[in-house]
Design a protein around this motif. Structure first.
Motif, PDB file in Angstrom:
ATOM      1  N   ALA A 230       0.838  -1.203   0.000  1.00  0.00           N
ATOM      2  CA  ALA A 230       0.000   0.000   0.000  1.00  0.00           C
ATOM      3  C   ALA A 230       0.872   1.251   0.000  1.00  0.00           C
ATOM      4  N   VAL A 231       0.499   2.219  -0.837  1.00  0.00           N
ATOM      5  CA  VAL A 231       1.150   3.529  -0.880  1.00  0.00           C
ATOM      6  C   VAL A 231       0.122   4.559  -0.449  1.00  0.00           C
ATOM      7  N   LYS A 236      -3.965  13.637  -0.141  1.00  0.00           N
ATOM      8  CA  LYS A 236      -5.103  13.311  -1.007  1.00  0.00           C
ATOM      9  C   LYS A 236      -6.061  12.301  -0.376  1.00  0.00           C
ATOM     10  N   LYS A 237      -5.673  11.797   0.813  1.00  0.00           N
ATOM     11  CA  LYS A 237      -6.492  10.780   1.492  1.00  0.00           C
ATOM     12  C   LYS A 237      -6.788   9.619   0.549  1.00  0.00           C
ATOM     13  N   ARG A 238      -5.742   9.247  -0.200  1.00  0.00           N
ATOM     14  CA  ARG A 238      -5.878   8.205  -1.214  1.00  0.00           C
ATOM     15  C   ARG A 238      -4.765   7.177  -1.036  1.00  0.00           C
ATOM     16  N   SER A 302      -6.938   2.303  -6.724  1.00  0.00           N
ATOM     17  CA  SER A 302      -6.881   3.504  -5.900  1.00  0.00           C
ATOM     18  C   SER A 302      -8.125   3.539  -5.035  1.00  0.00           C
ATOM     19  N   VAL A 303      -7.928   3.599  -3.710  1.00  0.00           N
ATOM     20  CA  VAL A 303      -9.058   3.556  -2.774  1.00  0.00           C
ATOM     21  C   VAL A 303      -8.889   4.656  -1.733  1.00  0.00           C
ATOM     22  N   PRO A 304      -9.972   5.073  -1.067  1.00  0.00           N
ATOM     23  CA  PRO A 304      -9.822   5.996   0.063  1.00  0.00           C
ATOM     24  C   PRO A 304      -8.915   5.387   1.126  1.00  0.00           C
ATOM     25  N   SER A 305      -8.062   6.192   1.727  1.00  0.00           N
ATOM     26  CA  SER A 305      -7.064   5.673   2.674  1.00  0.00           C
ATOM     27  C   SER A 305      -7.689   4.921   3.837  1.00  0.00           C
ATOM     28  N   THR A 306      -8.916   5.257   4.208  1.00  0.00           N
ATOM     29  CA  THR A 306      -9.568   4.574   5.336  1.00  0.00           C
ATOM     30  C   THR A 306      -9.864   3.115   5.032  1.00  0.00           C
ATOM     31  N   CYS A 307      -9.793   2.737   3.741  1.00  0.00           N
ATOM     32  CA  CYS A 307     -10.159   1.371   3.352  1.00  0.00           C
ATOM     33  C   CYS A 307      -8.969   0.436   3.195  1.00  0.00           C
ATOM     34  N   CYS A 308      -7.738   0.957   3.213  1.00  0.00           N
ATOM     35  CA  CYS A 308      -6.607   0.157   2.742  1.00  0.00           C
ATOM     36  C   CYS A 308      -6.216  -0.962   3.706  1.00  0.00           C
ATOM     37  N   HIS A 309      -6.400  -0.788   5.002  1.00  0.00           N
ATOM     38  CA  HIS A 309      -5.906  -1.785   5.951  1.00  0.00           C
ATOM     39  C   HIS A 309      -6.597  -3.129   5.777  1.00  0.00           C
ATOM     40  N   ASP A 310      -7.851  -3.107   5.358  1.00  0.00           N
ATOM     41  CA  ASP A 310      -8.556  -4.370   5.135  1.00  0.00           C
ATOM     42  C   ASP A 310      -7.874  -5.207   4.069  1.00  0.00           C
ATOM     43  N   HIS A 311      -7.287  -4.534   3.056  1.00  0.00           N
ATOM     44  CA  HIS A 311      -6.674  -5.258   1.943  1.00  0.00           C
ATOM     45  C   HIS A 311      -5.307  -5.818   2.319  1.00  0.00           C
TER      46      HIS A 311
END
Length: 313
Positions: A230-231, A236-238, A302-311
């Motif tokens: 994840a980057v 950009k909260k992205r 590209s996803v909102p940063s709040t969603c990345c930890h699930d992945h």
């Protein structure tokens, strides 16, 4: 003015347009509004836009868009070598050759079902006589670029040995991501890994931080890295999610200020808006026996940063 859309199969539709050098470019679009653009010069992704029309790949304002110079930005393909060694040009010749649209369709090499709203194109590269003089191995390189209904980008490479003897190569998708400010970016998923530091003559170190952040030039090859990275772009909260298969290494590169000023095709301050995170096979070259085939796949979303930890879990 573009040509009419060409329909290769029921799941793959694209438009062919010409750039100012007369070289064909492939435009992929999906109903959500996301799009991608591929140049036949290098088989290179030169644009990837989300459904809002925001550009997700970095391209330098000083990029040279004319063969035989590879364009600074997008996703150049480094084959059959990464770096600068031996008699081959830097990062190999694939990124400087004119590719062809592949009439023999490349099947999807993925476990996911085919989506009705996706767009895709198949390209192929075979060696020229000049290539064979500098790298005497016969191959077929098939490339499939797919834009999903949700705007996710996937690139599948297949290299087949059609020579009478084995050969080895290294490889990278040299991915230039567009970021708001490199000082506000962090990479998660590479912590505790070993890396080869190209700024210290490829000396091997172990990553000590809980994430990679940037305060100076970085040029590293993280070996045996996980398949999901994840980057995070805080401003950009992205978050870019990078998924890879068949590519054990990850290159992280930013030239920073001093080196940027020495590069003719990169603006002095543009290092702040770019970050290269490459899915790669470098530490241990890939070896193919006659008639063997290798597959390497990259998927970017590209996803909102709040969603990345699930992945990443």
């Amino acid at each position: 003015m573009g040509h009419p859309a060409i329909n290769l199969d029921r799941n793959s539709e694209f438009e062919v347009v010409k750039d100012w050098n007369g070289i064909d470019q492939i435009v992929l679009k999906v109903p959500s509004g996301a799009s991608a653009r591929v140049s036949l010069h290098g088989g290179q992704l030169i644009s990837w836009r989300n459904e809002k029309g925001e550009e997700l790949l970095f391209t330098s304002s000083k990029a040279i868009f004319k063969p035989p110079k590879a364009m600074r930005g997008g996703i150049p393909i480094c084959f059959p070598q990464f770096g600068n060694c031996g008699t081959l040009e830097q990062h190999g010749f694939a990124r400087n050759r004119i590719w062809s649209i592949d009439k023999d369709l490349l099947p999807l090499n993925t476990n996911s079902k085919v989506e009705c709203g996706m767009a895709a194109v198949n390209l192929i590269l075979k060696p020229t006589d000049d290539d064979l003089r500098s790298w005497p191995h016969c191959f077929e390189f098939r490339l499939r670029i797919t834009l999903s209904m949700e705007g996710h980008l996937s690139i599948t490479s297949r290299v087949r040995n059609v020579d009478g003897k084995a050969f080895s190569f290294s490889f990278a998708y040299h991915t230039y991501l567009s970021v708001s400010d490199i000082s506000e970016v962090r990479i998660e998923g590479l912590e505790t890994l070993d890396y080869l530091d190209n700024l210290s003559q490829k000396e091997r170190f172990t990553e000590q931080g809980d994430a990679i952040t940037f305060e100076s030039e970085v040029d590293r090859v993280y070996v045996r890295s996980p398949n999901v990275i994840a980057v995070l772009d805080h401003e950009k909260k992205r978050t870019f999610l990078i998924r890879k298969d068949g590519l054990p290494d990850t290159v992280v590169w930013n030239p920073w200020e001093k080196k940027s000023r020495l590069m003719a095709d990169l603006g002095d301050e543009e290092y702040k808006q770019m970050l290269c995170v490459d899915a790669a096979a470098i530490e241990k070259p890939i070896t193919l026996k006659p008639n063997e085939e290798w597959t390497g796949r990259l998927e970017l979303s590209s996803v909102p940063s709040t969603c990345c930890h699930d992945h990443l879990d």
